[in-house]
Write a protein that holds these residues in place. Structure first.
Motif, PDB file in Angstrom:
ATOM      1  N   GLY A  36      51.318   5.863  58.269  1.00  0.00           N
ATOM      2  CA  GLY A  36      52.046   7.093  57.951  1.00  0.00           C
ATOM      3  C   GLY A  36      52.547   7.111  56.518  1.00  0.00           C
ATOM      4  N   VAL A  37      53.078   5.995  56.045  1.00  0.00           N
ATOM      5  CA  VAL A  37      53.556   5.919  54.657  1.00  0.00           C
ATOM      6  C   VAL A  37      52.388   6.067  53.697  1.00  0.00           C
ATOM      7  CG1 VAL A  37      54.660   4.433  52.949  1.00  0.00           C
ATOM      8  CG2 VAL A  37      55.590   4.561  55.252  1.00  0.00           C
ATOM      9  N   ALA A  38      51.296   5.341  53.958  1.00  0.00           N
ATOM     10  CA  ALA A  38      50.117   5.446  53.095  1.00  0.00           C
ATOM     11  C   ALA A  38      49.534   6.851  53.158  1.00  0.00           C
ATOM     12  CB  ALA A  38      49.080   4.406  53.509  1.00  0.00           C
ATOM     13  N   GLY A  39      49.546   7.445  54.341  1.00  0.00           N
ATOM     14  CA  GLY A  39      49.030   8.803  54.499  1.00  0.00           C
ATOM     15  C   GLY A  39      49.825   9.832  53.735  1.00  0.00           C
ATOM     16  N   ALA A  40      51.125   9.639  53.641  1.00  0.00           N
ATOM     17  CA  ALA A  40      51.950  10.556  52.856  1.00  0.00           C
ATOM     18  C   ALA A  40      51.551  10.512  51.386  1.00  0.00           C
ATOM     19  CB  ALA A  40      53.428  10.216  53.016  1.00  0.00           C
ATOM     20  N   PHE A  41      51.342   9.318  50.872  1.00  0.00           N
ATOM     21  CA  PHE A  41      50.918   9.192  49.475  1.00  0.00           C
ATOM     22  C   PHE A  41      49.517   9.758  49.266  1.00  0.00           C
ATOM     23  CE2 PHE A  41      54.266   5.933  49.487  1.00  0.00           C
ATOM     24  CZ  PHE A  41      54.951   6.316  48.346  1.00  0.00           C
ATOM     25  N   VAL A  42      48.597   9.432  50.168  1.00  0.00           N
ATOM     26  CA  VAL A  42      47.221   9.925  50.042  1.00  0.00           C
ATOM     27  C   VAL A  42      47.176  11.442  50.187  1.00  0.00           C
ATOM     28  CG1 VAL A  42      44.958   9.919  51.176  1.00  0.00           C
ATOM     29  CG2 VAL A  42      46.146   7.770  50.758  1.00  0.00           C
ATOM     30  N   GLY A  43      47.901  11.973  51.158  1.00  0.00           N
ATOM     31  CA  GLY A  43      47.930  13.417  51.350  1.00  0.00           C
ATOM     32  C   GLY A  43      48.511  14.151  50.153  1.00  0.00           C
ATOM     33  N   GLY A  44      49.572  13.610  49.571  1.00  0.00           N
ATOM     34  CA  GLY A  44      50.150  14.220  48.375  1.00  0.00           C
ATOM     35  C   GLY A  44      49.200  14.182  47.202  1.00  0.00           C
ATOM     36  N   TRP A  45      48.508  13.059  47.039  1.00  0.00           N
ATOM     37  CA  TRP A  45      47.553  12.935  45.942  1.00  0.00           C
ATOM     38  C   TRP A  45      46.376  13.892  46.129  1.00  0.00           C
ATOM     39  CZ3 TRP A  45      42.441  11.131  45.845  1.00  0.00           C
ATOM     40  CH2 TRP A  45      41.912  10.993  44.576  1.00  0.00           C
TER      41      TRP A  45
END
Length: 88
Positions: A36-45
């Motif tokens: 979830g944390v990695a997904g937040a960064f990837v989704g924002g990017w």
């Protein structure tokens, strides 16, 4: 929104992604949370890079949440595809 805000958003987005995709995950609760944390960064990017929708500095922006949850879902699905049979 700073790094702590993204981590908190990622934790919540990971929980929402888990609710949207129920079932057993290979990594359990900790793995899902990290996804979830990695997904937040990837989704924002991805949102800023390819959708021409930069992430706002507001924690309660709908597009920021959508990008974080979407990124978490993509990573969770990919994780299940790659490592789904490890907890049988």
């Amino acid at each position: 929104m700073g790094i702590i805000g993204w981590i908190i958003l990622g934790l919540l987005a990971g929980a929402i992604a888990k609710v949207l995709l129920p079932g057993r995950d290979p990594g359990g609760l900790i793995g899902t949370t990290l996804i979830g944390v990695a997904g937040a960064f990837v989704g924002g990017w991805l949102s800023a890079r390819f959708l021409d929708r930069p992430v706002e500095n507001h924690f309660f922006d709908l597009y920021t949440w959508g990008a974080a949850i979407g990124g978490s879902l993509v990573l969770l699905i990919g994780y299940r595809i790659l490592f789904g049979n490890s907890r049988d």
